[in-house]
Enzyme design. Structure first.
Site, short mmCIF file in Angstrom:
data_model
loop_
_atom_site.label_atom_id
_atom_site.label_comp_id
_atom_site.label_asym_id
_atom_site.label_seq_id
_atom_site.Cartn_x
_atom_site.Cartn_y
_atom_site.Cartn_z
N CYS A 131 -10.36 -2.64 20.14
CA CYS A 131 -10.24 -3.32 21.44
C CYS A 131 -11.61 -3.81 21.90
CB CYS A 131 -9.59 -2.41 22.48
SG CYS A 131 -10.68 -1.13 23.14
N CYS B 120 -6.45 -3.47 3.96
CA CYS B 120 -6.29 -2.00 4.00
C CYS B 120 -6.98 -1.33 2.82
CB CYS B 120 -4.84 -1.56 4.10
SG CYS B 120 -4.70 0.24 4.03
N ARG C 137 -5.60 2.46 17.85
CA ARG C 137 -5.67 3.29 16.64
C ARG C 137 -4.29 3.38 16.01
NH1 ARG C 137 -7.09 9.33 18.23
NH2 ARG C 137 -8.84 8.25 19.18
N HIS D 293 1.32 -3.88 6.04
CA HIS D 293 0.10 -3.87 6.85
C HIS D 293 -1.11 -4.44 6.10
CE1 HIS D 293 0.01 -0.13 4.60
NE2 HIS D 293 -1.30 -0.16 4.72
N GLU D 294 -0.95 -4.74 4.79
CA GLU D 294 -2.08 -5.28 4.04
C GLU D 294 -1.77 -6.77 3.84
OE1 GLU D 294 -3.58 -2.38 1.03
OE2 GLU D 294 -3.67 -4.13 -0.25
N CYS E 77 -13.37 0.44 24.46
CA CYS E 77 -13.19 1.89 24.69
C CYS E 77 -14.38 2.68 24.16
CB CYS E 77 -11.89 2.36 24.04
SG CYS E 77 -11.96 2.41 22.25
N CYS F 19 -10.16 3.44 17.74
CA CYS F 19 -9.96 2.78 19.03
C CYS F 19 -8.89 3.50 19.88
CB CYS F 19 -9.53 1.34 18.76
SG CYS F 19 -9.08 0.41 20.23
N ARG G 165 -2.57 -2.97 -7.05
CA ARG G 165 -2.10 -3.75 -5.93
C ARG G 165 -1.17 -4.85 -6.44
NH1 ARG G 165 -2.62 -0.03 -3.16
NH2 ARG G 165 -3.58 0.06 -1.09
N CYS H 226 -14.73 2.30 20.36
CA CYS H 226 -15.27 1.01 19.92
C CYS H 226 -16.76 0.91 20.26
CB CYS H 226 -14.48 -0.13 20.55
SG CYS H 226 -12.82 -0.29 19.84
N CYS I 54 0.88 -1.18 0.00
CA CYS I 54 0.00 0.00 0.00
C CYS I 54 0.91 1.22 0.00
CB CYS I 54 -0.86 -0.04 1.25
SG CYS I 54 -1.75 1.49 1.63
N HIS I 55 0.40 2.34 -0.47
CA HIS I 55 1.26 3.53 -0.55
C HIS I 55 1.75 3.97 0.84
CE1 HIS I 55 2.55 6.76 -3.46
NE2 HIS I 55 3.11 7.08 -2.31
N THR I 56 1.01 3.64 1.87
CA THR I 56 1.43 4.03 3.23
C THR I 56 2.76 3.34 3.59
OG1 THR I 56 -0.92 4.25 3.75
CG2 THR I 56 0.61 4.32 5.60
#
Ligand code: NAD
Ligand code: ZN
Length: 375
Positions: free
Chosen positions: A94, A172, A112, A64-65, A97, A108, A367, A100, A42-44
């Site tokens: 979680c 993601c 988060r 993360h994906e 909280c 979250c 992707r 959530c 992903c670009h992130t």
């Protein structure tokens, strides 16, 4: 017991990742160790790998994906067990909280997104090491590794029949883009929607607009090569800002009798964010920011644009609550109501992970799925 396995380590900003043997410690309380089958870029990831204008955190395992299977669980984990199929998510849930419990939020308090933290929440330590030297985590997921450790709240349990080389992209980009449109912009049937940035996230936002019944979906990108592909995602018109001398806001206003009903920004460029907002119609227009801006970026616009009844919003992960909502998105794919194949333009082996970065930098991929299990 620690596991020795391969991981793609980012040693320094902008340097190609190196496949290294790392040690992955056993999961502590409320943590889960998972075996990654497939991960995507992903670009992130690219952004935190380039680390321009940031306090760099290296060596680090990005990613993360992804999709994988639970290998072992730490003390207190009751929601997941060995063998469960899961999608890790950079912004967790979680379940306890205020966020959530709120219908509005997926931010979250505990889990988060935190791009500055490179360690586990419980003890401030990393679970990755090479010869005893710690390697930092990334957004609580670090999926560019054969095994990773996450908080249990960062894992969505999904249908075990789901093909992981496809549904990994729901972890993601695709969910983020679709949710930005369907959950945040909420275009009415027949409305006009502008999408800034036609990468994986932007085209998922376009897909959301198509599902919502938008009649005009205007795609804006600096890379005209994106336009052909974008037709598959319901984009009806294209604008390349480089083809015009006047501000793109004016071009859009002329084409749409004053502006679009909704616009979704999926570039990460602050200029495009301002353009997206100012392209909305007064009285009712809504703009949603999705791209991750540079840390020193400032959004500058006249307050009159707000007085004239335009709305500006932003979202992480398309406002989906990951553990609650992701299993349903996977089912949409299983029921053939959501097409993921068209987002996957490339596939590479884990050893070739740097190719995924090249494809994204050149603007060739939507992707690129990285096969971790096949090595
Ligand atoms: P991508 O690189 O595949 O696509 C970005 C597209 O934007 C490219 O086609 C590029 O040509 C275009 N673009 C760049 N600057 C532009 C400009 N000024 N005007 C018009 N077009 C421009 O990236 P992606 O994976 O689709 O991610 C898009 C953005 O979304 C990134 O900033 C990423 O960090 C962010 N993101 C945010 C979330 C979230 O939860 N908010 C989640 C995932 C990704
Ligand atoms: Zn992402």
């Amino acid at each position: 017991q620690a596991i020795k396995c391969k991981a793609a380590v980012a040693w320094a900003a902008g340097e190609p990742l190196k496949i290294e043997e790392v040690e992955v410690a056993s999961p502590q309380a409320m943590e889960v160790r998972i075996k990654i089958h497939y991960t995507a870029l992903c670009h992130t990831d690219l952004y935190f790998w380039e680390a321009k204008g940031q306090t760099p955190l290296f060596p680090r395992i990005l990613g993360h994906e992804a999709a994988g299977v639970v290998e072992s669980v730490g003390e207190g984990v009751t929601d997941l067990k060995e063998g469960d199929t899961v999608l890790p998510v950079f912004t967790g849930e979680c379940g306890e909280c205020r966020h959530c419990k709120s219908e509005e939020s997926n931010m979250c308090d505990l889990l988060r997104i935190n791009t500055d933290r490179g360690v586990m929440i419980s003890d401030g330590k990393s679970r990755f090491s090479i010869n005893g030297k710690p390697i930092y985590h990334f957004v609580g997921t670090s999926t560019f590794s054969e095994y990773t450790v996450t908080h249990v709240g960062s894992l969505a349990k999904i249908n075990p029949e789901a093909p992981l080389d496809k549904v990994c992209i729901l972890s993601c980009g695709v969910s983020t883009g679709m949710g930005a449109t369907l959950n945040v912009a909420k275009p009415k049937k027949g409305s006009s929607v502008a999408i800034f940035g036609l990468g994986g996230v932007g085209l998922a936002a376009a897909e959301g607009a198509r599902i919502a019944g938008a009649s005009r979906i205007i795609g804006i990108d600096l890379n005209s090569d994106r336009f052909e592909k974008a037709k598959l995602f319901g984009v009806t018109e294209f604008i390349n800002p480089l083809d015009y001398k006047k501000p793109i806001q004016e071009v859009i206003a002329e084409k749409t009798d004053g502006g679009v009903d909704c616009s979704i920004e999926c570039t990460g460029n602050v200029k495009a964010m301002i353009q997206a907002f100012e392209s909305c119609h007064d009285g009712w227009g809504v703009a949603v920011l999705v791209g991750v801006p540079h840390s020193d970026a400032v959004f500058a616009t006249s307050p009159v644009n707000f007085l004239n009844e335009r709305t500006l919003k932003g979202t992480f992960f398309g406002n989906y609550k990951p553990r609650t909502d992701l299993p349903g998105l996977v089912e949409l794919y299983m029921d053939k109501k959501l097409e993921l194949e068209k987002f996957i333009t490339h596939e590479v082996s884990f050893a070739d992970i740097n190719k995924a970065f090249d494809y994204m930098i050149k603007g060739e991929s939507l992707r690129c799925v990285i096969n971790v299990i096949g090595n």
